[in-house]
Design a protein around this motif. Structure first.
Motif, PDB file in Angstrom:
ATOM      1  N   GLU A  23      24.841  28.490  41.301  1.00 37.25           N
ATOM      2  CA  GLU A  23      24.057  29.231  40.287  1.00 37.25           C
ATOM      3  C   GLU A  23      24.267  30.807  40.544  1.00 37.25           C
ATOM      4  N   ALA A  24      23.414  30.965  41.519  1.00 39.05           N
ATOM      5  CA  ALA A  24      23.494  32.830  41.884  1.00 39.05           C
ATOM      6  C   ALA A  24      24.125  32.806  43.419  1.00 39.05           C
ATOM      7  N   VAL A  25      25.285  33.515  43.563  1.00 36.07           N
ATOM      8  CA  VAL A  25      25.730  33.670  45.208  1.00 36.07           C
ATOM      9  C   VAL A  25      26.051  34.981  45.335  1.00 36.07           C
ATOM     10  N   SER A  26      25.862  35.272  46.468  1.00 34.66           N
ATOM     11  CA  SER A  26      26.320  36.548  47.254  1.00 34.66           C
ATOM     12  C   SER A  26      27.920  36.487  47.383  1.00 34.66           C
ATOM     13  N   VAL A  27      28.705  37.597  47.672  1.00 37.84           N
ATOM     14  CA  VAL A  27      29.915  37.516  48.313  1.00 37.84           C
ATOM     15  C   VAL A  27      29.948  36.654  49.575  1.00 37.84           C
ATOM     16  N   LYS A  28      28.953  37.002  50.331  1.00 38.00           N
ATOM     17  CA  LYS A  28      28.734  36.461  51.487  1.00 38.00           C
ATOM     18  C   LYS A  28      28.564  34.595  51.661  1.00 38.00           C
ATOM     19  N   VAL A  58      32.225  36.451  35.924  1.00 37.37           N
ATOM     20  CA  VAL A  58      30.959  36.509  36.639  1.00 37.37           C
ATOM     21  C   VAL A  58      30.166  37.786  35.962  1.00 37.37           C
ATOM     22  N   THR A  59      28.809  37.480  35.993  1.00 29.90           N
ATOM     23  CA  THR A  59      28.002  38.729  36.018  1.00 29.90           C
ATOM     24  C   THR A  59      27.762  39.164  37.157  1.00 29.90           C
ATOM     25  N   ARG A  60      27.211  40.246  37.549  1.00 27.35           N
ATOM     26  CA  ARG A  60      26.698  40.815  39.003  1.00 27.35           C
ATOM     27  C   ARG A  60      25.353  41.274  38.583  1.00 27.35           C
ATOM     28  N   GLN A  61      24.377  40.875  39.352  1.00 28.55           N
ATOM     29  CA  GLN A  61      23.015  41.561  39.251  1.00 28.55           C
ATOM     30  C   GLN A  61      22.635  42.165  40.926  1.00 28.55           C
ATOM     31  N   LYS A  62      21.947  43.275  40.612  1.00 25.46           N
ATOM     32  CA  LYS A  62      21.431  43.669  42.419  1.00 25.46           C
ATOM     33  C   LYS A  62      20.284  43.228  42.538  1.00 25.46           C
ATOM     34  N   SER A  63      20.348  42.589  43.988  1.00 21.06           N
ATOM     35  CA  SER A  63      19.038  42.096  44.379  1.00 21.06           C
ATOM     36  C   SER A  63      18.711  42.421  45.544  1.00 21.06           C
ATOM     37  N   GLY A  64      18.094  43.601  45.617  1.00 20.70           N
ATOM     38  CA  GLY A  64      17.640  44.398  47.068  1.00 20.70           C
ATOM     39  C   GLY A  64      19.010  44.849  47.428  1.00 20.70           C
ATOM     40  N   LYS A  65      19.538  44.829  48.790  1.00 24.50           N
ATOM     41  CA  LYS A  65      20.832  45.253  48.911  1.00 24.50           C
ATOM     42  C   LYS A  65      22.140  44.240  48.708  1.00 24.50           C
ATOM     43  N   LEU A  66      21.817  43.079  48.245  1.00 21.53           N
ATOM     44  CA  LEU A  66      22.873  42.318  47.708  1.00 21.53           C
ATOM     45  C   LEU A  66      23.240  42.276  46.085  1.00 21.53           C
ATOM     46  N   HIS A  67      24.362  41.993  46.049  1.00 19.66           N
ATOM     47  CA  HIS A  67      24.816  41.658  44.379  1.00 19.66           C
ATOM     48  C   HIS A  67      25.042  40.089  44.450  1.00 19.66           C
ATOM     49  N   LEU A  68      24.182  39.596  43.310  1.00 19.73           N
ATOM     50  CA  LEU A  68      24.341  38.234  43.284  1.00 19.73           C
ATOM     51  C   LEU A  68      25.051  37.924  41.893  1.00 19.73           C
ATOM     52  N   TYR A  69      26.264  37.037  42.129  1.00 14.77           N
ATOM     53  CA  TYR A  69      26.888  36.806  40.991  1.00 14.77           C
ATOM     54  C   TYR A  69      26.584  35.407  40.377  1.00 14.77           C
ATOM     55  N   THR A  70      26.711  35.396  39.081  1.00  9.97           N
ATOM     56  CA  THR A  70      26.578  34.074  38.498  1.00  9.97           C
ATOM     57  C   THR A  70      27.923  33.885  37.410  1.00  9.97           C
ATOM     58  N   VAL A  72      29.876  33.400  34.190  1.00 18.03           N
ATOM     59  CA  VAL A  72      29.793  33.260  32.445  1.00 18.03           C
ATOM     60  C   VAL A  72      30.246  32.288  31.863  1.00 18.03           C
ATOM     61  N   PRO A  73      31.367  31.720  32.050  1.00 18.58           N
ATOM     62  CA  PRO A  73      31.849  30.549  31.219  1.00 18.58           C
ATOM     63  C   PRO A  73      31.221  29.224  32.047  1.00 18.58           C
ATOM     64  N   SER A  74      30.802  28.472  31.439  1.00 16.89           N
ATOM     65  CA  SER A  74      30.466  27.161  31.887  1.00 16.89           C
ATOM     66  C   SER A  74      31.519  26.266  32.426  1.00 16.89           C
ATOM     67  N   LEU A  75      31.173  25.433  33.371  1.00 15.36           N
ATOM     68  CA  LEU A  75      31.979  24.446  34.044  1.00 15.36           C
ATOM     69  C   LEU A  75      32.607  23.549  32.742  1.00 15.36           C
TER      70      LEU A  75
END
Length: 128
Positions: A23-28, A58-70, A72-75
C-alpha cells in the motif's frame, strides 16, 4: 476530456505489484523486495519510481526524510486494461479464444477449474 490510462512497462508492473501489496512503500522497501543490489541498483529503482510518479502511476508523499509511494491505478483496473488490450490485439477481440488458450495450457488446478465451472454456471443462470 480525461487522459488515456498509462500503460506500465514490465519493470513498472513489478514495482506496482509491491506497492499494491504493501500500500505505501519507500524506495528502499521496493529495492529490497526486488532482491536488493544483487538484482537492481538502488538508484535505478529510485529513478524508475520517479518516472512512475511523473507518469501518474504512483503518488508520492513525504514522511519525515522518506518519500512514501502509493499506487494510483488499482490492481483490478490495471488487470482489466491489460486484458482488454490482449483480447483486442492477440485474440482479435475474442474473449472466448483467450479463455480457451489459457485453459489449453493444462496449468489450471482442479480447484481453479471448479471455480471457473461455477462462474460459468452462474453466468448461464443469469442469461435466462
Amino acid at each position: 476530456m480525461s487522459n488515456p490510462p498509462v500503460k506500465p512497462t514490465e519493470k513498472e508492473l513489478e514495482i506496482l505489484q509491491i506497492v499494491w501489496e504493501k500500500e505505501a512503500v519507500s524506495v528502499k522497501d521496493v529495492h529490497e523486495a526486488l532482491g536488493g543490489d544483487d538484482a537492481n541498483g538502488y538508484t535505478t529503482i529510485l529513478k524508475l519510481m520517479q518516472i512512475m510518479h511523473e507518469k501518474g502511476l504512483v503518488t508520492r508523499q513525504k514522511s519525515g526524510k522518506l518519500h512514501l509511494y502509493t499506487a494510483v491505478p488499482s490492481l483490478e483496473n490495471t488487470r482489466q486494461q491489460m486484458l482488454d488490450k490482449m483480447i483486442n490485439t492477440v485474440f482479435q477481440g475474442s474473449a472466448a479464444q483467450l479463455v480457451l488458450s489459457a485453459l489449453g495450457t493444462n496449468t489450471s488446478s482442479k480447484e481453479e477449474l471448479l471455480e471457473i465451472k461455477k462462474y460459468l454456471e452462474k453466468l448461464e443462470g443469469g442469461a435466462s
